[in-house]
Design a protein around this motif. Structure first.
Motif, PDB file in Angstrom:
ATOM      1  N   ALA A 183       0.817  -1.214   0.000  1.00 32.84           N
ATOM      2  CA  ALA A 183       0.000   0.000   0.000  1.00 32.84           C
ATOM      3  C   ALA A 183       0.847   1.259   0.000  1.00 32.84           C
ATOM      4  O   ALA A 183       0.434   2.295  -0.534  1.00 32.84           O
ATOM      5  CB  ALA A 183      -0.929   0.003   1.218  1.00 32.84           C
ATOM      6  N   HIS A 184       2.043   1.179   0.569  1.00 32.48           N
ATOM      7  CA  HIS A 184       2.845   2.397   0.736  1.00 32.48           C
ATOM      8  C   HIS A 184       4.165   2.345  -0.024  1.00 32.48           C
ATOM      9  O   HIS A 184       4.410   3.157  -0.910  1.00 32.48           O
ATOM     10  CB  HIS A 184       3.093   2.648   2.225  1.00 32.48           C
ATOM     11  N   MET A 185       5.011   1.373   0.298  1.00 32.41           N
ATOM     12  CA  MET A 185       6.320   1.343  -0.346  1.00 32.41           C
ATOM     13  C   MET A 185       6.234   0.858  -1.787  1.00 32.41           C
ATOM     14  O   MET A 185       7.133   1.119  -2.591  1.00 32.41           O
ATOM     15  CB  MET A 185       7.274   0.469   0.454  1.00 32.41           C
ATOM     16  N   GLY A 186       5.155   0.168  -2.149  1.00 31.76           N
ATOM     17  CA  GLY A 186       4.982  -0.246  -3.528  1.00 31.76           C
ATOM     18  C   GLY A 186       4.426   0.850  -4.411  1.00 31.76           C
ATOM     19  O   GLY A 186       4.265   0.665  -5.612  1.00 31.76           O
ATOM     20  N   ARG A 187       4.152   1.985  -3.840  1.00 33.81           N
ATOM     21  CA  ARG A 187       3.580   3.112  -4.578  1.00 33.81           C
ATOM     22  C   ARG A 187       4.696   3.998  -5.140  1.00 33.81           C
ATOM     23  O   ARG A 187       5.697   4.257  -4.477  1.00 33.81           O
ATOM     24  CB  ARG A 187       2.686   3.921  -3.646  1.00 33.81           C
ATOM     25  N   VAL A 188       4.486   4.457  -6.366  1.00 34.28           N
ATOM     26  CA  VAL A 188       5.447   5.370  -6.981  1.00 34.28           C
ATOM     27  C   VAL A 188       5.263   6.750  -6.361  1.00 34.28           C
ATOM     28  O   VAL A 188       4.194   7.354  -6.450  1.00 34.28           O
ATOM     29  CB  VAL A 188       5.254   5.441  -8.506  1.00 34.28           C
ATOM     30  N   ASP A 189       6.296   7.256  -5.713  1.00 30.36           N
ATOM     31  CA  ASP A 189       6.214   8.565  -5.069  1.00 30.36           C
ATOM     32  C   ASP A 189       6.420   9.667  -6.107  1.00 30.36           C
ATOM     33  O   ASP A 189       7.268   9.542  -6.991  1.00 30.36           O
ATOM     34  CB  ASP A 189       7.276   8.668  -3.969  1.00 30.36           C
ATOM     35  N   PRO A 190       5.672  10.779  -6.017  1.00 31.48           N
ATOM     36  CA  PRO A 190       5.884  11.881  -6.959  1.00 31.48           C
ATOM     37  C   PRO A 190       7.326  12.373  -7.000  1.00 31.48           C
ATOM     38  O   PRO A 190       7.813  12.786  -8.056  1.00 31.48           O
ATOM     39  CB  PRO A 190       4.932  12.964  -6.442  1.00 31.48           C
ATOM     40  N   LEU A 191       8.018  12.334  -5.863  1.00 30.51           N
ATOM     41  CA  LEU A 191       9.413  12.768  -5.851  1.00 30.51           C
ATOM     42  C   LEU A 191      10.292  11.845  -6.687  1.00 30.51           C
ATOM     43  O   LEU A 191      11.281  12.286  -7.290  1.00 30.51           O
ATOM     44  CB  LEU A 191       9.931  12.830  -4.411  1.00 30.51           C
ATOM     45  N   ASP A 192       9.941  10.559  -6.721  1.00 26.75           N
ATOM     46  CA  ASP A 192      10.689   9.633  -7.574  1.00 26.75           C
ATOM     47  C   ASP A 192      10.453   9.945  -9.046  1.00 26.75           C
ATOM     48  O   ASP A 192      11.374   9.899  -9.865  1.00 26.75           O
ATOM     49  CB  ASP A 192      10.281   8.188  -7.272  1.00 26.75           C
ATOM     50  N   ILE A 193       9.207  10.249  -9.388  1.00 30.97           N
ATOM     51  CA  ILE A 193       8.878  10.574 -10.780  1.00 30.97           C
ATOM     52  C   ILE A 193       9.635  11.822 -11.220  1.00 30.97           C
ATOM     53  O   ILE A 193      10.087  11.922 -12.370  1.00 30.97           O
ATOM     54  CB  ILE A 193       7.362  10.774 -10.926  1.00 30.97           C
TER      55      ILE A 193
END
Length: 456
Positions: A183-193
């Motif tokens: 739910a959390h760490m598997g999500r692509v973070d906007p900062l990563d994008i």
């Protein structure tokens, strides 16, 4: 011939009819990347878009997929964005390792997944699946989240087969931690994008840190217990994944733990999701479910060895494979070009992102008849010859094809047959499940289902 009955249209996000703006793209990519795609992505063989001045090439054509991921695989390394998402938990596990480390790790694991060894695990898979089915039968009143239940089942199979029942931790706690992680760490973070510096905190990683700490401790304790056993009585240690990795001279203790986490987490999660989606799709397609049940009723009594099930139960296997087509366990294979290349009519400059998306390829209008519909007969033996090797990619392809693909297929068919032999699964949700990409393709809100005993 495919079924003449009206097929079930599997729920999926509607493709966009116009490009997303910058902020809509950023928000969608962080919430559910499979909602990014427009209509052309399901129609064109190759697409190009630029993101923050970085060319992004999307490859859908099977011939070009072979060129990219097989024939010229050395030119394409793991995409940095993918690594930023997976590295926090998996670190240098097989899914994220590259170069010499990846080669050493792959070589160390190869004996575990050799055909003879995988075949020897069939009986354990069947026994654990049957025990789990018996447990579900005893809880047949009310509604169960089958997505969660399949996590428990595949965890039990994994710890019994690859860890010889010697992994520490309690199954429900493991499943809860896996849900938190996805739910959390598997999500692509906007900062990563946005390719922001790594020292800037990612909210999802912070929220999922407790799960990461849990997995690290679970694996550390398991590995330490086995090390002590190997030191005090070497002959007593089973020849499983845990022992073979601990004996590998080419891997450091930290790298061993990274790979144990990879298989304890991602290695079982993909099969769990595939089983859950298969049961859901069959619940919505009574004619297809009847085919599977009839096959199991007719053939299973004469198949005492579960090793035979994979080839002897074509309808059951076809349902499982069609579910992985519609909801691929790994929906994206992301690479970056090291040197200039050419894919079809497009030039691929060094540094470009090259995406092979099973989510797109598996639903592509040029490759599949009625691509959004659940039609298991596509995968029956008499129809397989019509499929290109590179249009169905549930386990990836090329040098980095999933090392546990044969394990997962054997496990999936055996588990599905064991569950459906005496049980029926009926969807109990008030609305269709919505698929969400968080490393795997998950049903948002789970898969509420009623489980009942089938009539003998």
């Amino acid at each position: 011939m495919m079924s003449d009955t009206a097929p079930f249209l599997a729920p999926a996000p509607r493709p966009h009819d116009k490009p997303l703006g910058f902020f809509a793209f950023l928000l969608t990519a962080s919430r559910n990347p499979i909602e990014l795609w427009g209509e052309s992505a399901f129609r064109e063989p190759v697409l190009r878009n630029d993101w923050l001045k970085t060319p992004t090439i999307v490859v859908n054509d099977p011939t070009l997929i072979r060129r990219t991921l097989v024939e010229n695989a050395a030119n394409y390394v793991m995409q940095p964005l993918r690594q930023r998402v997976l590295k926090p938990l998996l670190r240098d596990g097989l899914l994220t390792a590259e170069g010499d480390l990846w080669k050493r790790t792959r070589k160390a694991m190869a004996p575990v997944f050799a055909p003879r060894n995988v075949a020897g695990l069939a009986r354990v898979m069947a026994d654990r699946s049957q025990s789990f089915a018996d447990g579900l039968a005893g809880r047949s009143e009310g509604v169960l989240d089958i997505s969660h239940e399949m996590t428990l089942l595949t965890y039990d199979i994994l710890q019994a087969t690859l860890f010889s029942d010697d992994i520490t931790g309690e199954p429900t706690e493991f499943a809860r931690a896996m849900d938190v992680f996805m739910a959390h760490m598997g999500r692509v973070d906007p900062l990563d994008i946005l390719d922001a510096p790594s020292f800037l905190p990612r909210i999802g990683h912070w929220r999922g840190r407790s799960a990461a700490v849990y997995f690290r401790k679970l694996i550390f304790d398991t590995a330490e217990r086995r090390r002590r056993q190997m030191a005090s009585d070497p002959g007593s240690a089973p020849r499983d994944l845990l022992t073979l990795l601990l004996e590998c001279e080419g891997l450091t203790p930290s790298e061993v733990e990274d790979n144990l986490i990879t298989f304890s987490g991602a290695g079982h999660e993909t099969t769990a999701r595939a089983l859950g989606w298969t049961l859901y799709l069959l619940s919505q397609a009574p004619a297809e479910r009847e085919k599977v049940e009839r096959e199991l009723d007719t053939l299973l009594p004469g198949l005492p060895n579960p090793l035979d099930w994979l080839e002897a139960l074509p309808q059951t296997r076809a349902a499982f494979e069609e579910a992985m087509r519609l909801y691929p366990p790994a929906p994206s294979l992301n690479r970056m070009a090291l040197e200039d290349d050419r894919v079809g009519d497009l030039d691929v400059p060094a540094g470009a992102s090259v995406l092979v998306m099973p989510w797109l390829v598996h639903r592509h209008e040029r490759l599949w008849e009625r691509p959004g519909h659940f039609l298991p007969d596509r995968f029956l033996p008499e129809n397989r010859a019509k499929l290109d090797r590179y249009q169905h990619l549930p386990f990836g392809v090329g040098p980095r094809v999933c090392i546990g693909a044969s394990f997962a297929m054997q496990e999936g068919v055996i588990a599905l047959a064991s569950l459906m032999r005496y049980l029926r699964f009926d969807y109990a949700g008030t609305r269709a499940p919505h698929p969400v990409q968080k490393i795997t393709v998950q049903p948002r809100g789970g898969l509420p289902m009623r489980v009942s005993r089938r009539a003998d």
